[in-house]
Design an enzyme around this catalytic site. Structure first.
Site, PDB file in Angstrom:
ATOM      1  N   GLY A  13       3.757  -6.141  -3.576  1.00  0.00           N
ATOM      2  CA  GLY A  13       2.807  -5.827  -2.519  1.00  0.00           C
ATOM      3  C   GLY A  13       1.529  -6.624  -2.677  1.00  0.00           C
ATOM      4  N   GLY A  15      -0.892  -7.096  -0.356  1.00  0.00           N
ATOM      5  CA  GLY A  15      -1.812  -6.799   0.733  1.00  0.00           C
ATOM      6  C   GLY A  15      -3.236  -6.886   0.225  1.00  0.00           C
ATOM      7  N   THR A  16      -4.094  -6.033   0.732  1.00  0.00           N
ATOM      8  CA  THR A  16      -5.515  -6.090   0.384  1.00  0.00           C
ATOM      9  C   THR A  16      -5.745  -5.908  -1.105  1.00  0.00           C
ATOM     10  OG1 THR A  16      -6.154  -5.279   2.580  1.00  0.00           O
ATOM     11  CG2 THR A  16      -7.778  -5.084   0.825  1.00  0.00           C
ATOM     12  N   VAL A 135      -7.354   7.497  -7.615  1.00  0.00           N
ATOM     13  CA  VAL A 135      -8.407   8.477  -7.318  1.00  0.00           C
ATOM     14  C   VAL A 135      -9.769   7.830  -7.529  1.00  0.00           C
ATOM     15  CG1 VAL A 135      -9.404  10.719  -7.863  1.00  0.00           C
ATOM     16  CG2 VAL A 135      -6.939  10.381  -8.098  1.00  0.00           C
ATOM     17  N   LYS A 208      -5.525  13.297  -3.910  1.00  0.00           N
ATOM     18  CA  LYS A 208      -6.325  12.972  -5.083  1.00  0.00           C
ATOM     19  C   LYS A 208      -6.663  14.224  -5.884  1.00  0.00           C
ATOM     20  CE  LYS A 208      -8.210   9.099  -2.454  1.00  0.00           C
ATOM     21  NZ  LYS A 208      -9.357   8.595  -1.671  1.00  0.00           N
TER      22      LYS A 208
END
Length: 446
Positions: A13, A15-16, A135, A208
């Site tokens: 992954g 992504g960002t 978290v 979280k």
């Protein structure tokens, strides 16, 4: 770096956050190696789109569209799961663990739903499953509870854990916007998704909180029993009145343990303006941890974003790499407590919670209305701390604001239902819980 040991990293992954991690591995490689005593090598990254410009150059053969090229590569020591979601992420993590690879994830939704199974599997296979970035973004809340506060009995964890909600409430507070207006602004600024329900309805915060409760109290992750409310019903009127009384309204994650039972709840909460959490604005996050030795301590920082989250991921990678360099097993239990000490704990039903309350009633402007409201509250053992009736009218009714002393949630629900039946109350009452006013803290400590 001559003769320096190499530890190979794979990322699923890009992504960002995954791209941010790759950037840190490359751009900060010198300082990471100096601290670690080994070289972290980004060997392979998998993503569905490997043609997109990510603002950095990758060596030939590093990128692939096949995640199993990462998972099955015998040279890769640590795999970073950065795709999010549940089913595929769970499948990839299980496969990595089965093949003896350490795993780092930021996937709070996966941990909230399947963390107990994944942590047990990792313990059985003797590998690490690290999750600091799940978290609080860059705040080291997991490490703080697991390591720095290991000598404490944790009594409570209270936090602002969703930047989208905090941004929206900040805009309502400062500009008097409606929830809808503030949400539209959050979308325009890129702080809210097109479908913002995961954030504004409180589910992201609850994911979280489930993780924090587990590491704080030595319990299995229990997401299903967390009470969850979002912020969509919060109005400028309620925020204005809260400020007049010395309070701010925040979406709080609250978990407490009294030695017998666990509270775990997510809902809008009025907190005193002198509480540091009340001053956390915009997209920032903050968490207060209460321990028997340290008292209250607070962490504050960016709860999301490419580089803050990537920083937390790298902290996990380096922790695992240090154990690899030392040639030892993972020295810190994944949930702080030894796996055999983790207990299944029920979360206290919301009806059994005692806290303070704010009520807003829309009352017809007639004599005796306030007496009727007070009488019903008294019949249900709800003691009024203060009351205010304004002269301005809303849809022909006058707002009546009431703050209470501590009361039982079950009795509050019954009382509000009775009050809502009155002909002089044309609209449903509004309820916002209040958290630990200073006078009650003093009583608890005396």
């Amino acid at each position: 770096m001559k003769h320096m040991k190499q530890i190979h990293i794979g990322i699923i992954g890009l992504g960002t956050v995954g791209t941010g991690v790759a950037r840190l591995l490359v751009e900060n490689s010198d300082v990471i190696s100096a601290r670690l005593g080994a070289e972290l090598v980004f060997k392979k990254g998998a993503d569905l789109d490997i043609a997109r410009d990510r603002g950095m150059n990758f060596a030939p053969g590093v990128l692939t569209t096949d995640p199993y090229e990462v998972i099955n590569d015998p040279e890769i020591d640590i795999v970073l799961e950065m795709i999010g979601g549940i089913d595929l992420a769970r499948q990839f993590i299980c496969r990595c663990i089965e093949t003896g690879k350490h795993v780092v994830t930021a996937n709070k939704a996966l941990l909230a739903s399947h963390g107990n199974q994944l942590f047990r599997l990792a313990a059985e296979k003797g590998v690490a499953l690290a999750y600091e970035a799940s978290v609080g973004g860059c705040m080291p809340i997991i490490k703080t509870i697991r390591e720095s506060l290991v000598g404490n009995r944790i009594q409570a964890v209270t936090g602002i854990l969703n930047g989208t909600c905090n941004y929206i409430l900040t805009r309502i507070t400062r500009e008097g916007m409606s929830f809808e207006q503030a949400l539209d602004l959050a979308k325009a600024e890129g702080y809210a998704e097109a479908d913002p329900s995961l954030d504004v309805d409180g589910f992201d915060t609850a994911h979280k909180l489930a993780v924090l409760s587990a590491i704080a109290f030595g319990m299995e992750i229990n997401y299903d029993d967390i009470h969850i409310e979002g912020i969509s019903e919060i109005t400028p009127m309620d925020i204005e009145f809260a400020a007049q009384c010395g309070y701010a309204i925040k979406l709080l994650a609250i978990t407490k343990f009294d030695g017998q039972s666990v509270e775990a709840r997510v809902h809008p909460t009025m907190i005193p303006l002198e509480d540091m959490l009340s001053n956390v604005s915009g997209t920032m996050n903050a968490v207060t941890v209460s321990g028997d030795a340290v008292g209250d301590m607070i962490l504050y920082g960016h709860g999301a974003g490419m580089m803050p989250t990537a920083s937390a991921v790298i902290s996990d990678v380096v922790d695992i790499a240090r154990s690899i360099v030392a040639g030892g097993a993972m020295r810190v239990p994944v949930l702080s407590f030894r796996m055999e000490q983790i207990r299944k704990m029920a979360v206290k039903p919301m009806d059994e919670i005692f806290t303070h309350y704010y009520f807003r009633f829309s009352a017809m402007d007639q004599p005796g209305v306030l007496a009727k409201i007070a009488g019903i509250l008294g019949d249900h053992d709800i003691s009024i701390k203060s009351v205010r009736q304004t002269e301005r009218k809303l849809n022909g009714a006058v707002p009546v604001y009431i703050l209470t002393h501590q009361a039982c949630e079950a009795q509050v629900k019954k009382a509000l239902a009775k009050i809502a039946e009155l002909e002089v109350i044309p609209q449903p009452p509004v309820l916002i819980r209040m958290e630990a006013p200073e006078e009650e803290k003093a009583q608890q400590q005396s």
